[in-house]
Design an enzyme around this catalytic site. Sequence first.
Site, short mmCIF file in Angstrom:
data_model
loop_
_atom_site.label_atom_id
_atom_site.label_comp_id
_atom_site.label_asym_id
_atom_site.label_seq_id
_atom_site.Cartn_x
_atom_site.Cartn_y
_atom_site.Cartn_z
N GLY A 20 0.78 -1.24 0.00
CA GLY A 20 0.00 0.00 0.00
C GLY A 20 0.81 1.28 0.00
N MET A 95 -4.55 -7.30 -6.75
CA MET A 95 -4.18 -8.50 -7.47
C MET A 95 -5.35 -9.25 -8.10
SD MET A 95 -1.03 -8.18 -7.33
CE MET A 95 -0.37 -9.70 -7.99
N ILE A 97 -8.43 -9.61 -10.78
CA ILE A 97 -8.79 -9.03 -12.08
C ILE A 97 -10.28 -8.71 -12.05
CG2 ILE A 97 -8.99 -9.52 -14.56
CD1 ILE A 97 -6.37 -11.09 -14.29
N LEU A 98 -10.60 -7.46 -12.34
CA LEU A 98 -12.01 -7.04 -12.32
C LEU A 98 -12.73 -7.63 -13.54
CD1 LEU A 98 -11.38 -3.28 -11.44
CD2 LEU A 98 -12.14 -5.07 -9.87
N HIS A 114 1.01 0.51 -13.20
CA HIS A 114 1.68 -0.74 -13.56
C HIS A 114 3.19 -0.50 -13.63
CE1 HIS A 114 1.96 -4.74 -15.27
NE2 HIS A 114 2.82 -4.25 -16.13
N ASP A 150 -4.01 -4.75 -18.52
CA ASP A 150 -2.91 -3.79 -18.70
C ASP A 150 -2.84 -3.22 -20.11
OD1 ASP A 150 -2.17 -4.23 -16.03
OD2 ASP A 150 -0.80 -5.84 -16.56
C1 GRF Z 1 3.37 -1.38 -7.53
O1 GRF Z 1 4.61 -1.66 -8.08
C2 GRF Z 1 2.33 -1.20 -8.60
O2 GRF Z 1 2.84 -0.66 -9.78
C3 GRF Z 1 1.87 -2.61 -8.85
O3 GRF Z 1 1.87 -3.20 -7.57
C4 GRF Z 1 2.80 -2.53 -6.73
C5 GRF Z 1 2.07 -2.10 -5.50
O4 GRF Z 1 2.93 -1.54 -4.54
N1 GRF Z 1 0.61 -2.63 -9.54
P1 GRF Z 1 2.32 -0.87 -3.25
O5 GRF Z 1 1.42 -1.88 -2.57
O6 GRF Z 1 1.57 0.35 -3.67
O7 GRF Z 1 3.52 -0.53 -2.39
#
Ligand code: GRF
Length: 192
Positions: A20, A95, A97-98, A114, A150
């Site tokens: 987060g 994580m 997928i919607l 991403h 993506d």
């Molecule tokens: C980030 O690298 C983001 O680009 C990817 O997941 C990671 C999340 O990191 N989708 P965090 O939980 O915000 O630290």
Amino acid sequence: MEKLTGLKKIKTAVFISGTGSNLKNLIKFSIIKKSPISVDLIISDNHQAKGLNFATQFKIKKRIFGYKSVKITEKIILKLLEKKKIKLICLAGFMKILSKDFIKKFNGKIINIHPSLLPKYKGLNTHARAIDNKDKFAGCTVHYVTAKLDSGKIILQKKIKITARDTPISLAKKVLKQEHKLYPAAIMTVYN
Ligand code: GRF
């Protein structure tokens, strides 16, 4: 996307599954006056997500869903979003997928960050793949979410150099630092 009217901020939900750091960064950004968004809801599929602590710290409502049934879970989430008058969803390390249906119902109002220079390296392990391919550059992308993973329209991208010493871990750290600048900048782009 709708424009800002007066001082009203756009009610935003952030979806997370892990650390987060992007969530924390978005909350901090939302608090500043010029920010077009307020973070009003945090949604997670993971009870253990470290990022959920930021909900407590910043007194933001959080909801965690087990996702036993995607259909039922998404229905409950949509109801909640409606009740809280959420107009923007920021995915930040979410994580799950919607579903197509969910995305359709929130069409054009879901964005994601991403850790690669899309369209390169959709999916996971982006940094290891970039290093394995001997790429000279890595980076991050904020894009609209569509049914194709993506692949939605790119809002902003930041490119950084990969050095000979970089490992997937060091690269992830460097990219994450850029992500924290890019996400707010992308939101500003959308709402200007
Ligand atoms: C980030 O690298 C983001 O680009 C990817 O997941 C990671 C999340 O990191 N989708 P965090 O939980 O915000 O630290």
